[in-house]
Write an enzyme that holds these catalytic residues in place. Structure first.
Site, PDB file in Angstrom:
ATOM      1  N   ASN A  80       0.834  -1.194   0.000  1.00 17.93           N
ATOM      2  CA  ASN A  80       0.000   0.000   0.000  1.00 17.93           C
ATOM      3  C   ASN A  80       0.880   1.259   0.000  1.00 17.93           C
ATOM      4  OD1 ASN A  80      -2.330   1.765   0.212  1.00 17.93           O
ATOM      5  ND2 ASN A  80      -3.429  -0.041   0.938  1.00 17.93           N
ATOM      6  N   HIS A 106       3.343  -0.059  -2.925  1.00 16.17           N
ATOM      7  CA  HIS A 106       3.642  -1.486  -3.090  1.00 16.17           C
ATOM      8  C   HIS A 106       5.118  -1.832  -3.253  1.00 16.17           C
ATOM      9  CE1 HIS A 106      -0.514  -2.258  -2.849  1.00 16.17           C
ATOM     10  NE2 HIS A 106      -0.849  -2.283  -4.122  1.00 16.17           N
ATOM     11  N   HIS A 176      -1.647  -9.816  -3.392  1.00 20.98           N
ATOM     12  CA  HIS A 176      -2.522  -9.024  -4.252  1.00 20.98           C
ATOM     13  C   HIS A 176      -3.328  -9.898  -5.220  1.00 20.98           C
ATOM     14  CE1 HIS A 176      -4.015  -5.353  -5.859  1.00 20.98           C
ATOM     15  NE2 HIS A 176      -3.078  -4.608  -5.317  1.00 20.98           N
ATOM     16  N   SER A 177      -3.955 -10.963  -4.698  1.00 26.54           N
ATOM     17  CA  SER A 177      -4.808 -11.792  -5.564  1.00 26.54           C
ATOM     18  C   SER A 177      -6.084 -11.056  -5.933  1.00 26.54           C
ATOM     19  CB  SER A 177      -5.155 -13.101  -4.864  1.00 26.54           C
ATOM     20  OG  SER A 177      -4.025 -13.950  -4.871  1.00 26.54           O
ATOM     21  N   ASP A 248     -11.623   1.118  -2.742  1.00 27.21           N
ATOM     22  CA  ASP A 248     -10.161   0.961  -2.681  1.00 27.21           C
ATOM     23  C   ASP A 248      -9.745   1.535  -1.327  1.00 27.21           C
ATOM     24  OD1 ASP A 248      -7.508   0.586  -3.177  1.00 27.21           O
ATOM     25  OD2 ASP A 248      -7.373   1.948  -4.885  1.00 27.21           O
ATOM     26  N   GLN A 284      -7.460  -4.113   2.840  1.00 30.86           N
ATOM     27  CA  GLN A 284      -7.779  -3.194   1.746  1.00 30.86           C
ATOM     28  C   GLN A 284      -8.757  -3.905   0.817  1.00 30.86           C
ATOM     29  OE1 GLN A 284      -6.260  -0.097   1.481  1.00 30.86           O
ATOM     30  NE2 GLN A 284      -6.800   0.565  -0.590  1.00 30.86           N
ATOM     31  N   GLU A 311      -6.779  -7.346   0.560  1.00 32.81           N
ATOM     32  CA  GLU A 311      -5.359  -7.348   0.909  1.00 32.81           C
ATOM     33  C   GLU A 311      -5.226  -7.121   2.411  1.00 32.81           C
ATOM     34  OE1 GLU A 311      -3.510  -4.399  -1.973  1.00 32.81           O
ATOM     35  OE2 GLU A 311      -5.571  -4.469  -2.675  1.00 32.81           O
TER      36      GLU A 311
HETATM   37  C1  GLA Z   1      -3.896  -1.547  -4.320  1.00 30.13           C
HETATM   38  C2  GLA Z   1      -4.184  -0.101  -4.273  1.00 30.13           C
HETATM   39  C3  GLA Z   1      -4.873   0.321  -5.513  1.00 30.13           C
HETATM   40  C4  GLA Z   1      -4.073  -0.049  -6.736  1.00 30.13           C
HETATM   41  C5  GLA Z   1      -3.737  -1.511  -6.716  1.00 30.13           C
HETATM   42  C6  GLA Z   1      -2.788  -1.899  -7.812  1.00 30.13           C
HETATM   43  O1  GLA Z   1      -5.002  -2.283  -4.117  1.00 30.13           O
HETATM   44  O2  GLA Z   1      -4.911   0.255  -3.142  1.00 30.13           O
HETATM   45  O3  GLA Z   1      -5.104   1.692  -5.484  1.00 30.13           O
HETATM   46  O4  GLA Z   1      -2.886   0.691  -6.757  1.00 30.13           O
HETATM   47  O5  GLA Z   1      -3.172  -1.881  -5.500  1.00 30.13           O
HETATM   48  O6  GLA Z   1      -3.194  -1.479  -9.056  1.00 30.13           O
END
Ligand code: GLA
Length: 346
Positions: A80, A106, A176-177, A248, A284, A311
């Protein structure tokens, strides 16, 4: 429960070998993973008419190398966002590469998602390990990380994270699946139902950086404490949704670090349920708002809002918020947590 080494999956553009592994259980559930980024490439999960693959991915290494969205990958050293890519540790300010608006996202330009991890099988465990050098992507301290994957006979796929550092650093590891419980990337997720057991989200600015407060979900489209159709909230006029282009947001699970159910997703047409358990303080919930339709497995387009991510993690930008759970890892301490994605037919 068994683990099979499938051998060579492909090579990276600079010629490094990528291997694949398959975890199976006696019910017929299967999970395929790669040593590139610890990527979860396939999860064949039960539904009312049988097993189907419930994660987005690619058919070859090149797809993952140039691919958008970190599909299926381990994220680190800090998952994040970190606001403006800056944080202060023991009086010293560190600057990270900026790769998302004006912020760091990330783990940087080449995060843990793009590393080839060492692998070994021990009984029912597939263990990936990686050593991140001092100052890699701007983070202080050498960090030794292991991520252990296991598949249980009750259809739980668990991810156990461990890390130690030789200097104080920040750590926030996640996966990040992108899940689509219908079993096909061709379907949107509006008609899936979600419950997230959280009373608050961390409210953000328009660049998704937390303001520092916990926003009660009561009376908003973030109140997902009972099973709710995702499409009912994804275009809500709420400012937080408008800024993110959908969900998000970091949902607050609590400070207690006790393993508990964080979320449930149901696809009632496919008759498939996923429960997410974790001992992390946050999750997330991201509705793939930034996917743009790149070709994925079997030529299917990975379209915007055709999957969702849950996430499990510490709160975004925790290094800059003293009231958030501590993201700091000191020498001698062990970063350790577990997340389990559990599947059932309904
Ligand atoms: C996470 C973020 C999103 C995006 C994705 C990858 O989930 O919170 O905003 O950046 O990763 O695209």
């Amino acid at each position: 429960m068994a683990i099979r080494e499938n051998g060579l999956f492909g090579k990276t553009s600079d010629g490094r070998e990528v291997h694949s592994f398959t975890l199976t259980n006696k019910n017929g559930m299967e999970v395929e993973v790669l040593d590139y980024g610890c990527i979860i490439r396939v999860i064949k999960a039960p539904g009312k008419t049988g097993f189907a693959d419930v994660v987005l991915g690619y058919d070859d290494v090149a797809g993952y190398e140039k691919g958008e969205g970190y599909l299926g990958a381990a994220i680190g050293r800090y998952g994040n966002r970190i606001g403006k890519g800056r944080f202060t540790l023991d009086g010293k300010t560190y600057s990270l590469p900026i790769n998302n608006g004006e912020n760091a996202l990330h783990g940087g330009i080449e995060g843990f998602n793009a590393k080839i991890w060492a692998s070994r099988i021990e009984g029912d465990a597939l263990i990936f390990s990686y050593t991140s050098a001092d100052m890699e992507e701007g983070y202080p301290g050498k960090l030794d990380v292991t991520i252990t994957y296991r598949l249980s006979e009750d259809n739980g796929f668990s991810l156990e994270y461990r890390a130690t550092a030789d200097k104080t650093t920040v750590v926030n590891l996640t996966n990040h699946s992108y899940f689509n419980l219908s079993g096909s990337a061709a379907n949107g997720i509006d008609d899936e139902f979600i419950r997230i057991n959280a009373d608050y989200i961390t409210e953000t600015d328009k660049g998704s950086i937390p303001l520092g407060n916990l926003m009660p979900v009561d009376g908003t489209c973030f109140d997902l404490r009972t099973l709710t159709r995702i499409g009912d909230g994804i275009d809500d006029p709420h400012q937080q949704i408008a800024w993110a282009g959908g969900y998000d947001h970091n949902f607050v699970l609590g400070w207690d670090r006790v393993m508990k159910e964080a979320a449930v997703v149901e696809d009632r047409t496919a008759g498939r349920r996923m429960q997410v358990f974790t001992d992390q303080p946050g999750v997330q919930f991201y509705t793939a708002n930034f996917l743009t339709g790149a070709k994925g497995k079997g030529g299917a387009a990975n379209d915007r809002r055709h999957a969702l991510c849950l996430e499990t993690q510490n709160f975004p930008d925790a290094p800059n918020h003293a009231n958030f759970p501590s993201p700091f890892l000191r020498p001698g301490d062990v970063y350790h947590y577990t997340t389990c994605y559990k599947f059932s037919a309904i």
